[in-house]
Design a protein around this motif. Structure first.
Motif, PDB file in Angstrom:
ATOM      1  N   LYS A   7       1.621 -10.915  -0.828  1.00  0.00           N
ATOM      2  CA  LYS A   7       0.615 -10.799  -1.884  1.00  0.00           C
ATOM      3  C   LYS A   7      -0.401 -11.928  -1.736  1.00  0.00           C
ATOM      4  O   LYS A   7      -0.032 -13.085  -1.599  1.00  0.00           O
ATOM      5  CB  LYS A   7       1.278 -10.860  -3.259  1.00  0.00           C
ATOM      6  N   MET A  56       0.840  -1.198   0.000  1.00  0.00           N
ATOM      7  CA  MET A  56       0.000   0.000   0.000  1.00  0.00           C
ATOM      8  C   MET A  56       0.878   1.251   0.000  1.00  0.00           C
ATOM      9  O   MET A  56       2.004   1.237   0.509  1.00  0.00           O
ATOM     10  CB  MET A  56      -0.944  -0.003   1.207  1.00  0.00           C
ATOM     11  N   GLY A  86      -6.661   1.158  -1.366  1.00  0.00           N
ATOM     12  CA  GLY A  86      -6.734  -0.279  -1.102  1.00  0.00           C
ATOM     13  C   GLY A  86      -6.556  -1.163  -2.315  1.00  0.00           C
ATOM     14  O   GLY A  86      -6.323  -2.373  -2.176  1.00  0.00           O
ATOM     15  N   HIS A  87      -6.679  -0.597  -3.522  1.00  0.00           N
ATOM     16  CA  HIS A  87      -6.588  -1.402  -4.740  1.00  0.00           C
ATOM     17  C   HIS A  87      -5.295  -1.191  -5.533  1.00  0.00           C
ATOM     18  O   HIS A  87      -4.857  -2.102  -6.237  1.00  0.00           O
ATOM     19  CB  HIS A  87      -7.791  -1.106  -5.654  1.00  0.00           C
ATOM     20  N   ASN A  88      -4.721  -0.001  -5.457  1.00  0.00           N
ATOM     21  CA  ASN A  88      -3.492   0.270  -6.207  1.00  0.00           C
ATOM     22  C   ASN A  88      -2.286  -0.175  -5.386  1.00  0.00           C
ATOM     23  O   ASN A  88      -1.666   0.618  -4.668  1.00  0.00           O
ATOM     24  CB  ASN A  88      -3.393   1.767  -6.552  1.00  0.00           C
ATOM     25  N   LEU A  89      -1.955  -1.459  -5.496  1.00  0.00           N
ATOM     26  CA  LEU A  89      -0.902  -2.052  -4.676  1.00  0.00           C
ATOM     27  C   LEU A  89       0.384  -2.233  -5.474  1.00  0.00           C
ATOM     28  O   LEU A  89       0.358  -2.407  -6.699  1.00  0.00           O
ATOM     29  CB  LEU A  89      -1.369  -3.406  -4.134  1.00  0.00           C
ATOM     30  N   TYR A 138     -10.779   3.502  -1.944  1.00  0.00           N
ATOM     31  CA  TYR A 138     -10.725   2.533  -3.054  1.00  0.00           C
ATOM     32  C   TYR A 138      -9.355   2.560  -3.717  1.00  0.00           C
ATOM     33  O   TYR A 138      -8.747   1.510  -3.950  1.00  0.00           O
ATOM     34  CB  TYR A 138     -11.818   2.858  -4.075  1.00  0.00           C
ATOM     35  N   GLN A 139      -8.872   3.746  -4.034  1.00  0.00           N
ATOM     36  CA  GLN A 139      -7.567   3.846  -4.688  1.00  0.00           C
ATOM     37  C   GLN A 139      -6.458   3.342  -3.772  1.00  0.00           C
ATOM     38  O   GLN A 139      -5.538   2.645  -4.217  1.00  0.00           O
ATOM     39  CB  GLN A 139      -7.304   5.302  -5.092  1.00  0.00           C
ATOM     40  N   SER A 188      -7.910  -7.197  -1.959  1.00  0.00           N
ATOM     41  CA  SER A 188      -7.740  -5.749  -1.901  1.00  0.00           C
ATOM     42  C   SER A 188      -7.868  -5.328  -0.442  1.00  0.00           C
ATOM     43  O   SER A 188      -8.374  -6.078   0.394  1.00  0.00           O
ATOM     44  CB  SER A 188      -8.783  -5.029  -2.755  1.00  0.00           C
ATOM     45  N   TYR A 189      -7.400  -4.136  -0.143  1.00  0.00           N
ATOM     46  CA  TYR A 189      -7.340  -3.698   1.248  1.00  0.00           C
ATOM     47  C   TYR A 189      -8.048  -2.368   1.443  1.00  0.00           C
ATOM     48  O   TYR A 189      -7.586  -1.515   2.194  1.00  0.00           O
ATOM     49  CB  TYR A 189      -5.880  -3.606   1.698  1.00  0.00           C
ATOM     50  N   GLN A 190      -9.142  -2.192   0.751  1.00  0.00           N
ATOM     51  CA  GLN A 190      -9.904  -0.953   0.899  1.00  0.00           C
ATOM     52  C   GLN A 190     -10.495  -0.877   2.297  1.00  0.00           C
ATOM     53  O   GLN A 190     -11.252  -1.767   2.711  1.00  0.00           O
ATOM     54  CB  GLN A 190     -11.026  -0.885  -0.133  1.00  0.00           C
TER      55      GLN A 190
END
Length: 200
Positions: free
Chosen positions: A139, A66, A129-132, A126-127, A144-146
């Motif tokens: 992994k 993250m 938690g999803h843009n990893l 959202y961004q 996802s970690y939103q």
């Protein structure tokens, strides 16, 4: 256009003044609990900065790819102080005008502001938690970690919480006063004006 009663105008003024504490109190909070952090990690979002266990949260989030959390992630910090100030000014102006339309306009603006904040928080979460980072040490396929927008959510071995903090609760109290003013205005009977030629 119908004028507001004196009591309802005072409610409008109080609602406007209750926005001011948001300059001095946190507006939002995000907390994390895990077996290795039983006391929890907490991040508070203020009108123009972050506080709390931001460094520790960044250290944990680094392993799952993250982004680093910092004030620079929130361009809203550069203008939110002016938006809040404008809301206070609109509320005071609604009090001075004292008309029904001014009450509804103030209520509509503060409601739109609240909805915009929630939408912006969801977009950020959202961004975030999803843009990893694909090179992250940990992994999990399809994970996802939103963080939750409001409430609790399990993220791996962490329990995450997100919700309003002191400043937002105070503002919501002001919104409650506006709703009370609207209800009172709807059910108040107009004052009867005596005819000087017929009254004794």
């Amino acid at each position: 256009m119908k004028s507001l009663s004196f009591f309802n105008r005072i409610l409008v003024l109080l609602a406007a003044l209750l926005i001011i504490p948001s300059y001095f109190t946190p507006l939002w909070q995000i907390s994390l609990w895990a077996p290795q952090y039983p006391e929890g990690l907490n991040m508070k979002i203020w009108i123009d900065h972050l506080s709390g266990n931001v460094d520790q949260i960044n250290g944990v989030n680094h392993y799952i790819g993250m982004r680093h959390i910092g004030n620079e992630m929130f361009p809203e910090f550069s203008f939110l102080i002016y938006v809040i100030g404008a809301l206070v000014a609109v509320g005071v102006l609604a009090f001075l005008i004292g008309k029904r339309w001014s009450l509804y306009a103030f209520f509509g603006l503060i409601t739109l502001f609240g909805l915009a904040v929630l939408a912006d928080m969801y977009r950020w979460g959202y961004q975030y938690g999803h843009n990893l980072d694909p090179k992250a040490a940990i992994k999990v396929e399809g994970m996802s970690y939103q963080p939750p927008l409001i409430g609790y959510k399990e993220l791996l071995n962490f329990l995450a919480y997100s919700g309003p903090d002191t400043g937002s609760w105070i503002i919501m109290g002001g919104v409650g006063l506006l709703i009370l003013a609207i209800v009172r205005d709807r059910f108040e009977k107009p004052a009867l004006v005596k005819n000087p030629y017929t009254s004794k």
